[in-house]
Design an enzyme around this catalytic site. Structure first.
Site, short mmCIF file in Angstrom:
data_model
loop_
_atom_site.label_atom_id
_atom_site.label_comp_id
_atom_site.label_asym_id
_atom_site.label_seq_id
_atom_site.Cartn_x
_atom_site.Cartn_y
_atom_site.Cartn_z
N SER A 326 0.77 -1.31 0.02
CA SER A 326 -0.16 0.19 -0.06
C SER A 326 0.82 1.45 -0.01
O SER A 326 0.06 2.52 -0.08
CB SER A 326 -0.99 0.02 1.44
OG SER A 326 -1.73 -1.37 1.33
N HIS A 369 -15.11 0.05 3.35
CA HIS A 369 -15.07 1.31 4.02
C HIS A 369 -16.23 2.21 3.68
O HIS A 369 -16.19 3.26 4.25
CB HIS A 369 -13.84 1.90 3.36
CG HIS A 369 -12.21 1.25 3.86
ND1 HIS A 369 -11.81 0.23 3.16
CD2 HIS A 369 -11.83 1.33 5.10
CE1 HIS A 369 -10.65 0.00 3.74
NE2 HIS A 369 -10.67 0.55 4.90
N CYS A 382 -7.94 2.27 1.62
CA CYS A 382 -8.86 1.28 0.92
C CYS A 382 -8.37 0.75 -0.36
O CYS A 382 -8.27 1.47 -1.19
CB CYS A 382 -10.11 2.40 0.55
SG CYS A 382 -11.44 1.36 -0.06
#
Lengths: 642, 358
Positions: A326, A369, A382
């Site tokens: 991420s 989310h 997310c």
């Protein structure tokens, strides 16, 4: 007169002696020839070959003792010593003066210079360059110096020689940074006339990168010795020229802080000043004792270190390749905004999974989310938002954004051996893997997973561009000589939006690293957990064996408003980025910006009884995919990355 | 005095002077000045002996030869009983701080015995019995010396026999036989007699790269010493090979290397030519001798010295294996000097009496 002798004798000689005289003449002729041959041989030896033998005689009595030039000292950005010299004793062997190699060998073995086989190999190597002395032992202990002195009369070919050796006050914390020394190779000698045979040169790290500055020029001492090896007088001294001192950009305080925060972990830390690329921390773990590589001889433990599955000789900060996970999301977010493919307000609804190409791609948060926009997608990491982004933009654009921020190419740091990393393309896939790029892989790349690989240093450089107003910096160790940052032509508004998202990661109510928000020195950044194996439903990361846990990444910067430090942390198999990697960056940032704060209060956030150390690795095979650029992409059906 | 051969005397004196210079240099290198003083004493005694024996009648000594030879054999035998082991051999009697090497004197006695045996036979009369007696006269002392063991010294007895047989007119078929026997003896010696270190020396000589730090060490150092002398040498007492003691056995077997290093080709050629002059005069004496005894004696001593010089210098130059044969008149050693002086004195006596009608 001689004729007279024969004439005289001819008159008075008895007849029966005449045959004897004839035979005597034959004998004389034979002897005359023999003496002529002897004179001829003397002529050849002394007149024709005289110079050659004279040179041999000079070699016999004159010893040329190499005087090593002490290498330059290295200091950090505050002037603290990273690398210095300390006095030591070497053992020189003059092989031409050795009379009984077996005796010398057993003596050296007895005083524990090395084991018998190694001693024999060193003597054999020394004999190959018989006219020069060889260093056959380094870093002698006092007891060995005493033993050699006591037996000097028996072993005239041995000489204890004072020299210097590298000393590293910071120890293993700077092992990879400083690098290893070794004797100059024949190839290097052929290229560089300023090098001398037997000289120590840097093989890696700073020692290699700044060899020209640190190296100096060795000298020599010419002494007269007798056959017992006793020095009679010195004839000539060519003093060595000392290496130049060097100041580097490293901040030893932060380097030590990083080493303490990472203690027992496997991984790397790279910290740079985003304004110009000055490297403040460069750490790789596990490390080794740098003193082992500070001399002429390969340490006995070299093989052991080289065969260690954890590869302690590897400089992970710039050689190891990890899927960024991420931590790549802010780069893609900036790219999407800059290319106008997304606006900050544009929202996506995350329900815990996205179905693309008929395949469900799951977000790490099982329940989803809900509605997220760009900044909140970074804050909460997310996956759904970035799956969609990847799907909408395609591989080429993702790759161009990654490349723009410096992935897939060496950063240009002075240190050798840097890895390029991998930014995938269809052409790469066909060339390296033999099959075309699959569209589904693009979705994985969208969250930094699959065949996209970067070094910790590359991540630091990419984030520097995000926070310094859009300049690609070249990370550098030299305090004076480095390339200027190159503008990437990014809209400041775009960068401000992405930075806002990264500030929320720590400071926001739902930020993935929000548990570190109340430390005195505020910071921002992005967590990343890159997957090693597929996530198994219902199994917590800390219940997995060490080598199956995910890599924990965190790239942070501080202060958030006007960053002067970017820290990239990778903890191999750390399991959880926010719990394990973020506190390492947090400690370094507290050390840099919150003087007086007790950084040991910042601890990895772990459940009771969880052990972060790679204890069971010795018997295990290599970890699956951490460094292999051609690793098969894993389709993240389980939403591990955040 | 005028009836002596002055050229031979001159050559002897020149060689003696060279010996003093070379020995004083090695004495300095070995840090034992006592060596030079002793060598000077020996030289003085030798000079006296030389003159003394010049004025004896060699024919009387030849007549005494059986007694002298027998006595020598006894002395060589008693060596095995009473002589201490020195440098690995029973070659020396020790008298206080002096040592005596009987094999040097026994060689002169052997020469006298061989000369005596050659005295009466006429041309073509060198029969088997005579050959056998000659072989025994030389072979027995040579064998005793070889058993001491001192192989180099034993080898220097061989030229005596060769000289006697050659001058005695041994037919060529017999020479073929001698060569064959010699080869067989060498083969036998290799298999049964030679010590490993001696074999090593021969092998090293055949292949100088065989072991440069072992058996080849001495020869290599010696070769360096001779070669580094160049044309004019490195000056008396100046050579590094001898002064820094890289040169082994430099006062005895390798003394020529010291001389060659310090005086170069000029000095070493001068020394060799002086030896040649000396030998020339010795053989001239043999040529002019009034009888077979004088002729065989002078030719015998000439051949022994010539072989010693040739083998020793060849060894020093690295073209012959190290055998332990010393250089006559130059190598350190009282016995060698004294025996040499006696032999040369007898040659002078042969010269002095060449016309005598007694």
């Amino acid at each position: 007169m001689l004729g007279k002798v024969f004439l005289d004798s001819a008159w008075f000689v008895r007849d029966d002696l005449r045959p004897l005289q004839r035979r005597l003449v034959v004998m004389l002729l034979a002897l005359g020839l023999a003496f002529l041959a002897m004179l001829a041989r003397l002529w050849v030896l002394q007149v024709v070959q005289g110079d050659r033998w004279r040179a041999a005689a000079e070699n016999n009595r004159l010893r040329r003792i190499p005087l090593e030039a002490p290498r330059g000292t290295v200091t950090d950005t505050h002037g603290e010593i990273i690398l210095d010299n300390r006095p030591t004793y070497q053992l020189l062997l003059f092989p031409e003066e050795m009379k009984d190699a077996a005796r010398t060998e057993s003596f050296l073995t007895r005083i524990e210079i090395a084991d018998a086989g190694e001693v024999r190999a060193r003597i054999a190597r020394a004999r190959k360059t018989s006219h020069l002395p060889s260093i056959i032992a380094d870093n002698l202990r006092w007891s060995q110096v005493a033993a050699i002195a006591a037996h000097q009369a028996e072993f005239g070919e041995l000489q204890v020689h004072p020299a210097t050796r590298r000393s590293l006050p910071a120890g293993p914390a700077v092992a990879h940074l400083v690098g290893q020394l070794g004797e100059v190779s024949p190839e290097q000698l052929a290229v560089d006339p300023s090098l001398r045979s037997g000289q120590l040169v840097g093989r890696s790290g700073l020692e290699r990168a700044f060899q020209d500055t640190l190296g100096g020029t060795p000298g020599a001492l010419v002494v007269v010795v007798d056959a017992l090896g006793r020095q009679i007088s010195s004839l000539d001294e060519e003093p060595p020229i000392l290496g130049h001192p060097l100041q580097v950009t490293i901040d030893l305080q932060l380097q030590r802080e990083a080493a303490e925060a990472m203690a027992g972990q496997v991984g790397a830390v790279a910290a740079i000043d985003p304004r110009d690329g000055a490297v403040r921390v460069l750490l790789s773990l596990p490390a080794f004792d740098p003193d082992l590589f500070a001399g002429h001889l390969e340490p006995a433990r070299w093989r052991e270190l080289n065969d260690d599955p954890l590869k302690p000789l590897h400089n992970r900060a710039l050689q190891a390749l990890y899927p960024p996970g991420s931590t790549i999301k802010p780069l893609f977010a900036a790219g999407a905004l800059a290319d106008g493919l997304r606006t900050p307000a544009e929202g996506v609804s995350c329900s815990g999974a996205v179905t693309i190409y008929g395949h469900p791609y799951r977000c790490w948060l099982k329940g989803g989310h809900g509605g997220v926009a760009l900044t909140s997608a970074i804050e909460q990491s997310c996956d759904s938002y970035f799956y969609r982004l990847a799907h909408d933009t395609g591989l080429e654009r993702l790759a161009s954004w990654a490349t723009r921020f410096g992935l897939g190419q060496p950063t240009g740091i002075e240190l050798a051996g840097e890895s390029s990393g991998l930014v995938p393309s269809d052409a790469w896939s066909r060339r390296a893997r033999g099959h075309p790029w699959y569209g589904g892989e693009t979705i994985s790349v969208g969250i930094g997973q699959g065949p996209i690989l970067a070094t910790p240093l590359q991540l630091a450089v990419a984030y520097a561009a995000l926070v310094n107003g859009g300049f690609r910096v070249t990370p550098h160790l030299s305090a004076t000589d480095f390339p200027a940052p190159q503008p990437l032509n990014l809209d400041p508004q775009v960068l401000a939006t992405v930075r806002h998202g990264m500030e929320l990661v720590v400071g926001g109510d739902r930020g993935t690293a929000r548990r570190w928000s109340n430390l005195p020195a505020r910071f921002a950044g992005k967590t990343g957990t890159s997957q090693v194996i597929r996530k198994v439903e219902g199994v917590k990361w800390y219940e997995l064996p060490w080598e199956q846990r995910h890599h924990a990444l965190f790239v942070g910067y501080a202060p958030p408003e006007a960053p002067t430090l970017v820290v990239a942390v990778v903890v191999e198999h750390g399991g959880d980025a926010a719990a394990v990697a973020a506190p390492v960056a947090a400690r370094i940032i507290q050390r840099a910006f919150a003087p007086g704060f007790d950084t040991t209060a910042v601890k990895p956030n772990l459940p009771e009884g969880v052990d972060l150390l790679p204890t069971a690795t010795a018997e295990e095979p290599d970890t699956p995919d951490t460094t292999a650029a051609s690793a098969t992409p894993s389709t993240p059906t389980g939403g591990a990355p955040r | 005095m005028r009836r002596l051969d002055l050229w031979m005397l001159l050559a002897t004196v020149v060689i003696g002077a060279c010996a003093v210079l070379a020995q004083s240099s090695t004495a300095r290198a070995l840090a034992s000045p006592g060596f030079v003083n002793r060598q000077l004493i020996w030289l003085a005694v030798s000079a006296v002996l030389l003159v003394l024996f010049s004025f004896t009648d060699y024919r009387i000594l030849v007549r005494l030869a059986p007694v002298l030879w027998g006595g020598s054999m006894l002395v060589l035998l008693t060596l095995f009983v009473v002589a201490p082991l020195r440098a690995g051999t029973h070659s020396w009697f020790v008298l206080g701080s002096y040592t005596i090497q009987p094999s040097e004197f026994a060689r002169v006695a052997t020469l006298l015995a061989v000369a005596a045996l050659s005295a009466e036979h006429r041309e073509g009369q060198l029969d088997l019995r005579r050959i056998g007696m000659l072989c025994a006269a030389v072979g027995l002392p040579a064998l005793l010396v070889a058993l001491q063991p001192d192989l180099g010294m034993a080898l220097t007895y061989v030229p005596i026999l060769l000289a006697a047989l050659w001058l005695g007119g041994l037919p060529w078929k017999a020479w073929v036989g001698i060569v064959l026997v010699g080869l067989a003896a060498a083969g036998g010696a290799w298999s049964f007699y030679l010590k490993p270190y001696q074999k090593e020396r021969v092998l090293t000589f055949l292949d100088s790269e065989r072991d440069p730090y072992g058996a080849g060490y001495q020869q290599r150092q010696s070769q360096i010493a001779v070669g580094s002398g160049g044309v004019l040498g490195r000056g008396l007492r100046g050579g590094t090979q001898s002064q820094l003691r890289f040169l082994p056995a430099q006062s005895t077997d390798f003394i020529f290397a010291v001389w060659a290093e310090q005086t170069g080709f000029a000095g070493s050629a001068l020394l060799v030519l002086t030896y040649v002059a000396l030998l020339w005069r010795v053989f001239a004496v043999a040529f002019c001798a009034r009888d077979r005894v004088g002729m065989v004696f002078a030719a015998g001593i000439g051949l022994v010295m010539a072989v010693q010089i040739l083998v020793n210098i060849a060894m020093v130059m690295g073209v012959a294996p190290t055998t332990g044969i010393t250089l006559p008149l130059l190598s350190y050693g009282g016995s060698s000097l004294l025996a040499g002086a006696i032999a040369l004195g007898l040659v002078q006596s042969i010269w002095r009496l060449r016309f005598a009608n007694v």
